[in-house]
Design a protein around this motif. Structure first.
Motif, PDB file in Angstrom:
ATOM      1  N   GLU A 187      -1.851  -0.823  -4.923  1.00 59.40           N
ATOM      2  CA  GLU A 187      -1.293  -2.390  -5.085  1.00 59.40           C
ATOM      3  C   GLU A 187      -2.157  -3.199  -5.438  1.00 59.40           C
ATOM      4  O   GLU A 187      -2.114  -4.144  -6.073  1.00 59.40           O
ATOM      5  N   ALA A 188      -3.423  -2.967  -4.611  1.00 56.00           N
ATOM      6  CA  ALA A 188      -4.494  -4.015  -4.980  1.00 56.00           C
ATOM      7  C   ALA A 188      -5.032  -3.796  -6.270  1.00 56.00           C
ATOM      8  O   ALA A 188      -5.488  -4.828  -6.721  1.00 56.00           O
ATOM      9  N   VAL A 189      -5.413  -2.604  -6.715  1.00 59.67           N
ATOM     10  CA  VAL A 189      -5.937  -2.286  -8.085  1.00 59.67           C
ATOM     11  C   VAL A 189      -4.959  -2.984  -9.110  1.00 59.67           C
ATOM     12  O   VAL A 189      -5.542  -3.822 -10.022  1.00 59.67           O
ATOM     13  N   MET A 190      -3.733  -2.836  -9.111  1.00 65.50           N
ATOM     14  CA  MET A 190      -2.935  -3.220 -10.075  1.00 65.50           C
ATOM     15  C   MET A 190      -2.625  -4.783 -10.198  1.00 65.50           C
ATOM     16  O   MET A 190      -2.635  -5.633 -10.929  1.00 65.50           O
ATOM     17  N   ALA A 191      -2.779  -5.432  -8.970  1.00 62.36           N
ATOM     18  CA  ALA A 191      -2.875  -6.953  -8.827  1.00 62.36           C
ATOM     19  C   ALA A 191      -4.140  -7.456  -9.139  1.00 62.36           C
ATOM     20  O   ALA A 191      -4.186  -8.797  -9.182  1.00 62.36           O
ATOM     21  N   GLY A 192      -5.100  -6.606  -9.402  1.00 59.38           N
ATOM     22  CA  GLY A 192      -6.519  -7.187  -9.863  1.00 59.38           C
ATOM     23  C   GLY A 192      -7.179  -7.896  -8.765  1.00 59.38           C
ATOM     24  O   GLY A 192      -8.193  -8.593  -8.945  1.00 59.38           O
ATOM     25  N   ARG A 193      -7.273  -7.391  -7.441  1.00 63.52           N
ATOM     26  CA  ARG A 193      -7.958  -8.062  -6.343  1.00 63.52           C
ATOM     27  C   ARG A 193      -8.883  -6.942  -6.102  1.00 63.52           C
ATOM     28  O   ARG A 193      -8.688  -5.933  -5.438  1.00 63.52           O
ATOM     29  N   ALA A 194     -10.063  -7.029  -6.515  1.00 62.98           N
ATOM     30  CA  ALA A 194     -11.166  -6.454  -6.488  1.00 62.98           C
ATOM     31  C   ALA A 194     -11.575  -5.959  -5.048  1.00 62.98           C
ATOM     32  O   ALA A 194     -11.711  -4.936  -4.806  1.00 62.98           O
ATOM     33  N   GLU A 195     -11.772  -7.012  -4.284  1.00 58.38           N
ATOM     34  CA  GLU A 195     -12.461  -6.781  -3.100  1.00 58.38           C
ATOM     35  C   GLU A 195     -11.279  -6.107  -2.118  1.00 58.38           C
ATOM     36  O   GLU A 195     -11.539  -5.150  -1.289  1.00 58.38           O
ATOM     37  N   ALA A 196     -10.182  -6.378  -2.353  1.00 57.03           N
ATOM     38  CA  ALA A 196      -9.063  -5.643  -1.403  1.00 57.03           C
ATOM     39  C   ALA A 196      -8.945  -4.216  -1.747  1.00 57.03           C
ATOM     40  O   ALA A 196      -8.707  -3.387  -1.063  1.00 57.03           O
ATOM     41  N   ALA A 197      -8.976  -4.151  -3.102  1.00 55.87           N
ATOM     42  CA  ALA A 197      -9.018  -2.770  -3.632  1.00 55.87           C
ATOM     43  C   ALA A 197     -10.407  -1.870  -3.210  1.00 55.87           C
ATOM     44  O   ALA A 197      -9.827  -0.600  -2.873  1.00 55.87           O
ATOM     45  N   SER A 198     -11.193  -2.407  -3.245  1.00 55.70           N
ATOM     46  CA  SER A 198     -12.575  -1.799  -2.743  1.00 55.70           C
ATOM     47  C   SER A 198     -12.262  -1.582  -1.121  1.00 55.70           C
ATOM     48  O   SER A 198     -12.709  -0.340  -0.690  1.00 55.70           O
ATOM     49  N   GLU A 199     -11.982  -2.368  -0.407  1.00 55.20           N
ATOM     50  CA  GLU A 199     -11.556  -1.965   0.927  1.00 55.20           C
ATOM     51  C   GLU A 199     -10.536  -0.962   1.081  1.00 55.20           C
ATOM     52  O   GLU A 199     -10.633  -0.398   2.173  1.00 55.20           O
ATOM     53  N   ALA A 200      -9.576  -1.099   0.405  1.00 54.21           N
ATOM     54  CA  ALA A 200      -8.499   0.080   0.622  1.00 54.21           C
ATOM     55  C   ALA A 200      -8.893   1.193   0.478  1.00 54.21           C
ATOM     56  O   ALA A 200      -8.542   2.219   1.131  1.00 54.21           O
ATOM     57  N   MET A 201      -9.779   1.567  -0.708  1.00 54.52           N
ATOM     58  CA  MET A 201     -10.333   2.815  -0.924  1.00 54.52           C
ATOM     59  C   MET A 201     -11.120   3.144   0.165  1.00 54.52           C
ATOM     60  O   MET A 201     -11.145   4.388   0.462  1.00 54.52           O
ATOM     61  N   ARG A 202     -12.019   2.238   0.660  1.00 59.59           N
ATOM     62  CA  ARG A 202     -12.869   2.713   1.822  1.00 59.59           C
ATOM     63  C   ARG A 202     -12.365   3.114   3.015  1.00 59.59           C
ATOM     64  O   ARG A 202     -12.605   3.924   3.689  1.00 59.59           O
ATOM     65  N   ALA A 203     -11.195   2.386   3.174  1.00 58.63           N
ATOM     66  CA  ALA A 203     -10.412   2.641   4.625  1.00 58.63           C
ATOM     67  C   ALA A 203      -9.769   3.965   4.343  1.00 58.63           C
ATOM     68  O   ALA A 203      -9.609   4.723   5.377  1.00 58.63           O
ATOM     69  N   HIS A 204      -9.148   4.339   3.116  1.00 64.70           N
ATOM     70  CA  HIS A 204      -8.777   5.677   2.890  1.00 64.70           C
ATOM     71  C   HIS A 204      -9.424   6.861   2.815  1.00 64.70           C
ATOM     72  O   HIS A 204      -9.189   7.695   3.805  1.00 64.70           O
ATOM     73  N   LEU A 205     -10.853   6.495   2.514  1.00 67.86           N
ATOM     74  CA  LEU A 205     -11.674   7.651   2.707  1.00 67.86           C
ATOM     75  C   LEU A 205     -12.203   7.855   3.954  1.00 67.86           C
ATOM     76  O   LEU A 205     -12.332   8.970   4.525  1.00 67.86           O
TER      77      LEU A 205
END
Length: 221
Positions: A191-209
Motif C-alpha cells: 500500500e505504501a509503495v504503490m502510493a509513493g510514500r517512501a518513508e511509510a514504505a520503508s517503515e512498513a518493511m522494517r516493521a515486517h522484517l
C-alpha cells in the motif's frame, strides 16, 4: 519415509524438483541426512539424470550441501544466531529498497505489485510443503519485486544470495506457524509503495522484517 508418487514424464525435472524439495521441507529427509542419488531415483521411479540435476539445483539454493567423497546432505536448520544475523542484513537493505521503490513508483510497477498480492489471497492452513509452497513462492517473489523496483541490482543480488528464504519456511511451518501475519504485513508494505510514500514504505518493511525475526526467535527450539 513414505512412498512418493512417480513423477509425470511430461514435466519430469520439475516434478522431481518439487518432490525432493518436499522431502526436505517436510522433514522426511532430516537436517544432516545423506541424500543418495540412487535411493531418490528408486523412490521417485525415475532415472538418475534428473535427480542429479535437481540435487545440484537444491545445493545452489542452500537446501543441500555437498562434500567431496561424501556427496549431498540436507543442510542444517538455521540457528537463532544465524536467523538474527540474516535479518540484520535484510534490515539494512530492504527498508531502503522499499522506500526507493516508492519513490520510483509508476502505474505499471503498481500493477505488478497489486498482481503479486493477488496471487495468494489467503494464507494456507496446512503445515506441509504441499500446502504452503505457494505462500513461500509468493514471499520470495514479493521481496524480490520490491528489490527490483528499487532499481538496485546489487541489493537484489545480495538478497538472492542469502539462501535464507526456504530455510526460514522450513522452521516456520515445522513450528506450526501460519501465514496470516506475513500476508497482512506485505499488504501494508505494498500500500505504501504503490502510493509513493517512501518513508511509510520503508517503515512498513522494517516493521515486517522485525516482526518476522521476532516470531522465529520466540519459537521453541
Amino acid at each position: 519415509m513414505g512412498r512418493v508418487p512417480a513423477a509425470r514424464r511430461s514435466v519430469l525435472t520439475e516434478d522431481v524438483y518439487e518432490r525432493v524439495k518436499g522431502l526436505i521441507m517436510n522433514g522426511d529427509l532430516e537436517p544432516g541426512a545423506r541424500v543418495n542419488i540412487y535411493a531418490i531415483a528408486r523412490l521417485l521411479e525415475v532415472s538418475q539424470t534428473p535427480v542429479r540435476e535437481v540435487l545440484s539445483a537444491l545445493e545452489s539454493e542452500g537446501l543441500l550441501t555437498k562434500e567431496a567423497l561424501r556427496g549431498y546432505s540436507v543442510a542444517p536448520l538455521l540457528t537463532p544466531a544465524q536467523i538474527a544475523d540474516l535479518y540484520q542484513l535484510r534490515l539494512l537493505l530492504e527498508p531502503w529498497a522499499a522506500g526507493r521503490a516508492a519513490e520510483l513508483m509508476t502505474a505499471e510497477a503498481a500493477e505488478r505489485v497489486r498482481a503479486e498480492l493477488a496471487s495468494v489471497p489467503k494464507a494456507p492452513q496446512g503445515t506441509r510443503y504441499e500446502d504452503y509452497h505457494g505462500l513461500a513462492d509468493h514471499d520470495a517473489r514479493f521481496h524480490d519485486l520490491i528489490a527490483e523496483l528499487s532499481g538496485s541490482g546489487a541489493v537484489r543480488e545480495s538478497l538472492r544470495r542469502t539462501h535464507g528464504h526456504l530455510h526460514l519456511f522450513r522452521i516456520e511451518y515445522a513450528g506450526g506457524r501460519d501465514g496470516d501475519p506475513t500476508l497482512a504485513e506485505h499488504a501494508r508494505i505494498a500500500e505504501a509503495v504503490m502510493a509513493g510514500r517512501a518513508e511509510a514504505a520503508s517503515e512498513a518493511m522494517r516493521a515486517h522484517l522485525a516482526a518476522a525475526r521476532d516470531r522465529f526467535l520466540q519459537m521453541e527450539p
